[in-house]
Write an enzyme that holds these catalytic residues in place. Sequence first.
Site, PDB file in Angstrom:
ATOM      1  N   CYS B   2      79.041  75.868   4.725  1.00 29.83           N
ATOM      2  CA  CYS B   2      79.065  76.956   5.667  1.00 29.83           C
ATOM      3  C   CYS B   2      77.804  76.984   6.505  1.00 29.83           C
ATOM      4  O   CYS B   2      76.913  76.175   6.345  1.00 29.83           O
ATOM      5  CB  CYS B   2      79.168  78.301   4.941  1.00 29.83           C
ATOM      6  SG  CYS B   2      80.525  78.379   3.809  1.00 29.83           S
ATOM      7  N   ARG B  45      82.578  79.888   7.330  1.00 29.32           N
ATOM      8  CA  ARG B  45      82.973  79.186   6.114  1.00 29.32           C
ATOM      9  C   ARG B  45      83.872  77.994   6.386  1.00 29.32           C
ATOM     10  O   ARG B  45      84.800  78.078   7.191  1.00 29.32           O
ATOM     11  CB  ARG B  45      83.688  80.153   5.171  1.00 29.32           C
ATOM     12  CG  ARG B  45      84.132  79.496   3.888  1.00 29.32           C
ATOM     13  CD  ARG B  45      84.576  80.503   2.854  1.00 29.32           C
ATOM     14  NE  ARG B  45      85.060  79.786   1.686  1.00 29.32           N
ATOM     15  CZ  ARG B  45      86.204  80.046   1.071  1.00 29.32           C
ATOM     16  NH1 ARG B  45      86.973  81.025   1.483  1.00 29.32           N
ATOM     17  NH2 ARG B  45      86.575  79.338   0.020  1.00 29.32           N
ATOM     18  N   LEU B  46      83.566  76.902   5.693  1.00 28.19           N
ATOM     19  CA  LEU B  46      84.446  75.736   5.628  1.00 28.19           C
ATOM     20  C   LEU B  46      84.991  75.734   4.213  1.00 28.19           C
ATOM     21  O   LEU B  46      84.238  75.707   3.250  1.00 28.19           O
ATOM     22  CB  LEU B  46      83.645  74.456   5.902  1.00 28.19           C
ATOM     23  CG  LEU B  46      84.388  73.134   5.828  1.00 28.19           C
ATOM     24  CD1 LEU B  46      85.391  73.013   6.968  1.00 28.19           C
ATOM     25  CD2 LEU B  46      83.403  71.964   5.908  1.00 28.19           C
ATOM     26  N   ILE B 283      81.294  51.745   9.103  1.00 31.41           N
ATOM     27  CA  ILE B 283      81.148  51.616  10.550  1.00 31.41           C
ATOM     28  C   ILE B 283      80.448  50.300  10.895  1.00 31.41           C
ATOM     29  O   ILE B 283      79.594  49.822  10.155  1.00 31.41           O
ATOM     30  CB  ILE B 283      80.331  52.809  11.123  1.00 31.41           C
ATOM     31  CG1 ILE B 283      80.468  52.865  12.638  1.00 31.41           C
ATOM     32  CG2 ILE B 283      78.873  52.756  10.711  1.00 31.41           C
ATOM     33  CD1 ILE B 283      79.999  54.190  13.215  1.00 31.41           C
TER      34      ILE B 283
END
Lengths: 369, 622
Positions: B2, B45-46, B283
């Site tokens: 968050c 919030r996540l 990557i």
Amino acid sequence: MRRRWLLLTTDFPPSTGGIQQLLWKLASGLAATDSVIVVAPAARGDREFDRQQSIVTVRVPLLRWRVFSIAALWIWALAAIIRYRPTAIICGHAMMGPAAAVARIVGRIPVVAMVYGSEVRSPRILPLATLTMNTANRVVTISRFTASEIKSHGIAAESIAVIPPGAGGEQYDCVDAGSTNGHVLLSVSRLADRYKGHDMVLRALPLIRGRVPDVRYVIAGDGPLRPFLERMAVALGVADAVQFVGEIDAHELDAWYRRCDLFVLASREEASAGGAEGFGLVFIEAALRGKPSLGGRSGGIPDAVLDGVTGVLVDPQDPVAIARAAIDLLSNPARAASLGAAARARAENELSWRAYIAAFREVLDQTLH
Amino acid sequence: MCGIAGLIGADTQRPIRKMAAALMHRGPDAEGFVDTDGASLAARRLRIIDIAGPDQPLFNEDRSIVSVFNGEIYNYRELRRFLESKGHRFHTAGDTEVIVHLYEEFGDECVHALRGMFAFAVWDSRRRRLLLARDRVGIKPLYFSDRPDCFVFASELKSMLASGRVPTDIDSAALDFYLTLQYVPAPLTMLQHVRKLEPGHVLSWQAGHVRIRRYWDLVLDSAEPRKRWSVVAEDFQRTLAEAVTSHQVSDVPIGVLLSGGIDSSALTALASRDGERLKTFTIGFDQSPNIGELAQARAVARRIGTEHHELNLGANLADRLPSILWHLDEPVADAAAVPTYFICEFASRFVKVVMSGEGGDEVLGGYPRYRWLALAERARTFGLVHAVPALWRKPSWTAPRYVRHVRTLLDDQPLERKHLEWIRNFPDSERTRVLAVPATGAERVETFIRDLIARSGATDAASALMYVDFKTWLPDNVLTKIDRMSMAVSIEARVPYLDHQLVEFAAAMPGHWKMRRAGRKWLLREAVQHQLPAAMRWRRKRAFLTPVSSWLRADLHDFTRSILSGKRCAERGLLNRRRVGELLDDHRSGRADHGQALWNLISLELWFQQNTDAPALAAAHD
């Protein structure tokens, strides 16, 4: 015929230590009814010490290199075997295994080997320990934990006897719970091995202090780990609540045992060849003063501290668990007192030297029949 | 995961909403506020744990204590059981509520019970007291500003600025640090009136008084334990595996950022479980395939049996660069932020949480600098090198890196100066040339590093440098980068190598133990011997090099020139335009490699434009 026991050891008083103390109590106890001969290395003040004993002690001179000293001990041991023709041999240390093995194989003399734990975990001494245990008639060890370590090296379960070491000897007054000036947690050990878990108690200390603001953690003992632990106390912001009292004499140590509210040693088990608590005699020392213990659930500690009876066992790697148990006991003096009383009763009855010697005598008897 | 913010003072309700809006990317799933008399808290919030549960802020039973929290508490289940046994009632299944009840139980000491990454605030309305805390290593950020009329805190600088209560004066000391180190070490920030709460510290605010206290530090030990290698390796393996397992607590799937190096390969090996296929992400760069590690990563992924995803990073950076640097939040001239951003963006299509190998080098001693400088210190003790400085003049700062490094090693200088010679972006002489304003004390950075070395208590050079990096480079460059780049695309990054129990285990080992086997993190390579073949474990280390020099010669050249010789840069008057022009010319023509220096300057100038220039501020306050 009066029976004659020959005790072979690398550790014997007047040099100090747990094994020294145990072997001396054993030899003196057996000497009450039988004759006992001890082969042990020379030590400072040995002549004075030996004069006061009811046992015959053969002192082997120390040589410049350890390996020669060991060889000398073996030679003296063999000479003693030939000269005294003992009823049985008590091999007090794995280092003396080869001499005992020769006596057993060549002279057909029964051997009881004593194993304390560290020798079966150390790869360097393990070959000697294995030789000793394999040739001995019986193996006597100090806890269920060390017994299982011994079993893991292929020793038959029926030849192993677990006899927890005795403690005390003096009469201790029933002790007042010392909380006149703040709560005291006490640890006693040499500060040489991380596995003793002082670091985890330090990590738990801020939490304990959050609930018991007047708590003090007294660390008795000294060693190379001390500077690290001191800096750790500073880093965790609890330096003012930690007291390093260093190595202290028996009298002062006794005073700290009496003064503390809770004895704590959160020893953990290191990897298979690393350190672990074989039994934890210090818990019994605390018990004799009527103090409850907080121990790490590892090694032989469950034999020294009965969880919920004489103290509390916790996961030694979890500072929150350590804090929780310490807070519970410090803030509940009635429970602490009842655990302490139970610990004391057990130490006096089941873990006395008398009980130890009686149990050992039984093993010797079984060996002879 | 968050973003949090808070404001104590008058009229807090409007600014706190702007502060929260500036943190949108950190928590796109929900937002929550609490406004009490004279204080407001906000959280975005996540949802990772307790997805369906209520959002922050969260209260205690009688709503007298409220908390906003950013991070993950990996031992929250154990803590919750403990707190419940103490009679605390929980309304959610998540980790945030644990903070409130722990605070009730232990007060400020509650931080000691937490295992994980965190930055949180607790408002105790009865005492009108605020507690701020940041995790031991500095994985999660926390900024604050103590003004005469208010107290402000937030997860990111841009949220601080969005409050409208923080002046934008530049801190000249911070500028010194930035030009030398390429980042600004805590507690400084580029803004004079904003400070970072240092890792392992708590801050309390009550009636206008701020008190900051350290609750944790890295404690090194040089005492030789009576142990065998095999025992150490076995204990390390156990500690590491336990750390990785503990970091897998989640109600959503977790992936791993796999570079092919030993840190991320070991992480992949240890995180992989029977029955579920781990997702891994790698990557590479189109422009210079030789420094990408695609093949190595692919081999590890095949061996472990992961669901592997690759991304090839093409050109076209100029369009994205401003946005990436805006998300970076502080000026940090680490070009690896670019690939980190893209790999996080790529991974975010598949997972919401990734584990990453940050910290392995700092904790286990993986940087070659440690062993070289340790060797040089030893040579210095023996007096082998006194003659060299007289015979060999110092090479120019543009000489090839290895020439400068060899000369640094042979120099008879104290450790802090060697360390700075090795890592610095601009030497003192060049710093005065490139700045149009007088450069302030060059000794400041050196004193700072020297003090850290002294504080480390280390008895060997390698341990001392690891301590310095742990306190500076790690939180203020490495972790700032991974936090901001992952949060920019709303995914959570977890860093198991920085689990504090693992960190403490490694710190308690003498330096030369870690440096064994040529300082190649032997402990780590031994720890995964059953999962990875020797060829994969003992492959030579190649630093994760970003082709910044070639970017600045090609795609990014025009962009960089336009920014650095633009009107706004000129008006700021900080840089000497003629000298900057020379650097650009020399770099483009290939006469010299000024890649890192130019990256440093472009990052700085863009940061000013995006954060402190009038249009940026106006946009933030709208």
